[in-house]
Structures are given as C-alpha cells and as structure tokens.
Write an enzyme that holds these catalytic residues in place. Sequence first.
Site, PDB file in Angstrom:
ATOM      1  N   LYS A 117      33.816  60.688  23.966  1.00 40.26           N
ATOM      2  CA  LYS A 117      34.249  59.765  23.246  1.00 40.26           C
ATOM      3  C   LYS A 117      34.628  58.298  23.762  1.00 40.26           C
ATOM      4  O   LYS A 117      35.956  57.952  23.444  1.00 40.26           O
ATOM      5  CB  LYS A 117      35.024  60.068  22.164  1.00 40.26           C
ATOM      6  CG  LYS A 117      34.449  61.529  21.192  1.00 40.26           C
ATOM      7  CD  LYS A 117      35.173  61.599  19.765  1.00 40.26           C
ATOM      8  CE  LYS A 117      34.659  62.791  18.860  1.00 40.26           C
ATOM      9  NZ  LYS A 117      34.907  63.989  19.827  1.00 40.26           N
TER      10      LYS A 117
ATOM     11  N   ASP B 163      36.476  52.130  25.018  1.00 41.98           N
ATOM     12  CA  ASP B 163      37.098  50.742  25.397  1.00 41.98           C
ATOM     13  C   ASP B 163      36.189  49.819  25.963  1.00 41.98           C
ATOM     14  O   ASP B 163      34.814  49.862  25.727  1.00 41.98           O
ATOM     15  CB  ASP B 163      38.052  51.229  26.987  1.00 41.98           C
ATOM     16  CG  ASP B 163      39.155  50.566  27.109  1.00 41.98           C
ATOM     17  OD1 ASP B 163      39.105  49.232  26.836  1.00 41.98           O
ATOM     18  OD2 ASP B 163      40.192  51.100  27.372  1.00 41.98           O
TER      19      ASP B 163
HETATM   20  O1  S5P Z   1      33.609  63.887  13.679  1.00 39.83           O
HETATM   21  C1  S5P Z   1      33.413  64.646  14.921  1.00 39.83           C
HETATM   22  C2  S5P Z   1      32.990  64.564  16.124  1.00 39.83           C
HETATM   23  C3  S5P Z   1      33.033  65.449  16.930  1.00 39.83           C
HETATM   24  S1  S5P Z   1      32.236  65.408  18.617  1.00 39.83           S
HETATM   25  N1  S5P Z   1      34.040  65.801  14.722  1.00 39.83           N
HETATM   26  C4  S5P Z   1      34.137  66.777  15.617  1.00 39.83           C
HETATM   27  O2  S5P Z   1      34.884  67.842  15.213  1.00 39.83           O
HETATM   28  N2  S5P Z   1      33.659  66.539  16.662  1.00 39.83           N
HETATM   29  C5  S5P Z   1      33.702  67.514  17.947  1.00 39.83           C
HETATM   30  O3  S5P Z   1      33.297  68.714  17.595  1.00 39.83           O
HETATM   31  C6  S5P Z   1      35.421  67.986  18.233  1.00 39.83           C
HETATM   32  O4  S5P Z   1      35.851  67.126  19.155  1.00 39.83           O
HETATM   33  C7  S5P Z   1      35.286  69.570  18.649  1.00 39.83           C
HETATM   34  O5  S5P Z   1      35.219  69.610  19.754  1.00 39.83           O
HETATM   35  C8  S5P Z   1      34.019  70.096  17.859  1.00 39.83           C
HETATM   36  C9  S5P Z   1      34.257  70.689  16.520  1.00 39.83           C
HETATM   37  O6  S5P Z   1      35.107  72.024  16.724  1.00 39.83           O
HETATM   38  P1  S5P Z   1      35.158  73.042  15.527  1.00 39.83           P
HETATM   39  O7  S5P Z   1      36.085  73.880  16.385  1.00 39.83           O
HETATM   40  O8  S5P Z   1      35.963  72.411  14.666  1.00 39.83           O
HETATM   41  O9  S5P Z   1      33.827  73.578  15.362  1.00 39.83           O
END
Ligand code: S5P
Length: 494
Positions: free
Chosen positions: A327, A330
């Site tokens: 993500k 910057d």
């Molecule tokens: O909006 C977002 C974007 C991302 S990339 N919401 C998220 O949850 N993520 C990522 O997806 C978050 O950083 C984590 O690595 C994963 C979700 O994990 P979970 O354990 O909630 O399924």
Amino acid sequence: MEMERSSVDLILQLFDIGAVKFGSFKLKSGITSPVYFDLRVIISYPDILIAVCEIMWKHIESNREKFRVICGVPYTALPIATVICTTNKFPMVIRRKEAKDYGTMKIIEGVFEQGSNCLIVEDVVTSGSSVWETTVSLQDAGLTVTDAIVLLNRQQGGREMLESRGITLHSIFTLTEVVTCLNKEKKISDSMVSEVKDFIANNNTFTPNPDMDVKPRRKSKEDATAKSYRNSIPDIEQVTYESRGVLCKNEVAARIFRIIHDKQTNLCLSADVDSAVELLEIADVCGPHICILKTHIDIIDHLTPNISKALTELSKKHNFIIFEDRKFADIGSTVRQQYSAGSYSISEWADLTNAHSLPGPGVIEGLKAAVQNRKDRACLLIAEMSSKGNLADANYTKATVQMAEDHRDFVIGFISTSKVTTDPTFLHMTPGVKLQPGDGQLGQQYLTPDEVICKRKCDIIIVGRGITLAANRLQAAIEYKNAGWKAYLDRVNA
Ligand code: S5P
C-alpha cells in the site's frame, strides 16, 4: 436436410476410433458434459485425417481467393492445417503457444504479407476462446482474420462470441447433427440424444448484449481489438477468466488469469503471520489451491534474504503469484526507493504490489521507475477499502479508475469491494472475505465469496484470517477455493 453419405461415414469413423465419446466428462470450464470430442487421435488414422481435411477444404474452397494463409490452432488442428495446406498448395503459418525466449522471439512462424487475410483452422469449438486467442496473436503479428473453419461446433456460444468480434465461424458438423446421425445409425439411444440436447440448451457460454455492435471488425491491431471488445461488451461477468487473459497485454495480468483458469482457483491467500517459518509453511501447504499469495513482509520477525528466495521457489513449485500488500502512499521519488531498496527490496521478489491513488499519478510513476521496463512486475490501485468508515467515496474511486486507465502498462487492476470498471483486462481483488459475513475486529467488514464473485462481479477473493486462524489451514483453503470457484461458475453460467 439429409446428410451426405460421406459425412455420415466420417461421423461413424470418428465414433469408432473414440474421437466422439458419450458418458460423463468434466470440461475445461468445470461443466460436466455427456459428450466429449477428442480429435487428437485422428493422427493415428491417416485415412480419417485425410477425410477430415478433404471435407473441411471442400467447404472453404470456393472462398480460397479470400485468404492468403492458413493457421491451425495449436495443437490438435496443426496436423489438420498442415494436410490441408500441403494437399492444396496453400501457404501456412504456425502460431507458437509461447514466444521462444531466444532468437527471433516470434509467436507466428512463416512468411506472410502484412495485412493479408489468414483463415483459422480448428478441430472443435466450444466457447470460441481458443480461436480468439489465435486471432489475437495473428492480428498482433499484422495479419487480418475474418473467418475460421472448424470440424465440430459444440453449439455452446462459440460461433456467436466469435461473430460478435467480427469472425465468421464455418462448421462442418454441429453437435446436434452428430448425435442425430449416430442415433439414426443406431449407435446411441434416444435418451442420449435428449441428454445432449438438454446439455446444449443449458450450457451456452455466450450472452449477447442487446446494445452490442455486431458489425464485423476489420482492423488488424490488437489495441483496436481489445478496445472494440471493451466497448462492445459492457457486461464482463460472463466472460471467462481464460478469455480475459487472452486480451491482456500486461504479462502479469495475463499470467494471473491463466493461473486462475489452469488451477481453477480465484483465491488469494493473505498470509498475515509474523513468523517466517509459518509463512513458508502456509505457502507450501496452501500453494496448490491459490492463485496469489499476499504478504505483509514488514510484519515478519527477523526477515532474511533467504525467506524471499524460499518464497519465490514455492511460487514456482505451486504456480502462484507473490503479492506484497505494501500500500505505497507517498510521493514518487520516495516510493521508488521504498519499492526497490531497504531491507525489504520488494521489487526483487514480489510480482505484484499495490498503491493508494491518494498521492496522484506520481506514485505510479515512482514505482514504475523502480522496476524500469520489467514486464514481470505490476501494481494494483486501491479503489475501495473493506474497513468501516474509510474515506474512499465514489469520486475517489472514479479518479482511481482513471489513473489506472492512464497507466495500463503497469496497473493491472484494483483492490475494491465491488466492480469499479467494465474493462475485462482489469482485475478486481476483494479483501474482507469470510464464509461467515459480518463485522470483524478493529473495523474490518466481511462479505462471503458468493457475494463478492457472483453478486458483486469481482474476480479474486482475498482471504486472511478465515484461513490463517483455522484449525486446519489446508482444509480451510480448499473450502474457500471451492466456494470462490462455485460462485464464479454460477456467475458465468447464469
Ligand atoms: O481494504 C482493504 C484492503 C486490504 S489489501 N482491506 C483489507 O483487509 N486488506 C488486506 O486484506 C488486509 O491488510 C489484510 O491483509 C487482508 C484481510 O485479512 P482478513 O484476515 O481480514 O481476511
């Protein structure tokens, strides 16, 4: 209309050598079919091969002036095209499946004039995606494609799909004609004929769009092809992963679509664990069931270069993409260093990364500068987030899509919780996925695989704790893989 005796004889011969089989067969698309064609066997029966080529040539002969060269779809149609061309003294080209990485790097072998019309030869057409794939390669090399000839049309939408893209499909036999003929000749029962007819009626892979421009396309540039395709089919949800991969110019995107299709999984596993040993173990155990492994490398304790090396080895072993969920957010010059330098050296081992669009296009330019012209690196933009109260509103999402469109060479899609563009070459990867929907810890919000893939028309489910916290991670990964794939099949077959 009564079928000619020579055609009946050919169908009977194909049946006798097992090129037409009846039973229960799982097709490439995952659908179970009561009939299967395996034309590969005809090379072992020269008389039948010659008969197939004669009947195909007879069909096309009156139009021979229209074409300058012939190309068989690899591999089954290669000997068919070869026999047709040598017998009738017609020039041929060959399309490689993969461009060789030495010498001329050509995909199309043979001599031809730019702009000349190439007839495609194929054995069986189902969705039309293989003919289309060959068309795109031929057009890329500067040839024109207006027609394809096929021995057997399975009547599952291939002809309509190709027609919508300006290609006329000539077929010698339809599936209905084959079963009707075999039934008349007492080779198959009435009930088998009904079963096949039901199958045809219920398994069409192409949904025409009422607004679609069905006029033949005569341009020979791939860009124009993809563009006209984008413009002509606003609903991408029923287009297969395989067909979309063919349209991608970006290597990483094409590879992801291919992996999804080949492994039949749209699951990205988010391996958010802090131990390197555990990360590698998850990658090895769940690797066969995922298309992408997503990492947050900065949460790993004691990172060493060996870990990224081991991860790369596992990605080759199990054929998945490595996605570092960094993500970036910057200014360009900073993200360039963050991406390629420091203790993580992300660009060295991660095929894919992502960035917020908040800083503006400089963030993409900075990342691109770090990897220069590497074709095996790509980026996703975060168009929407799964967390409660996030600030990505509709205008932000729209501007993000525009930014992606302006940087197609490097941006291959989005992190989003809905479909944000109809462009079939962009991927939609959705986080916040669990079999049980609802609110999670610290603002996370979960949707089910079915909601994400089937209802919201996204492409890849990102699953973290649904798998990492399961008592049996392998079993959980398989469960999510199956749920994601079922939702996809429900969508494309809707
Ligand atoms: O909006 C977002 C974007 C991302 S990339 N919401 C998220 O949850 N993520 C990522 O997806 C978050 O950083 C984590 O690595 C994963 C979700 O994990 P979970 O354990 O909630 O399924």
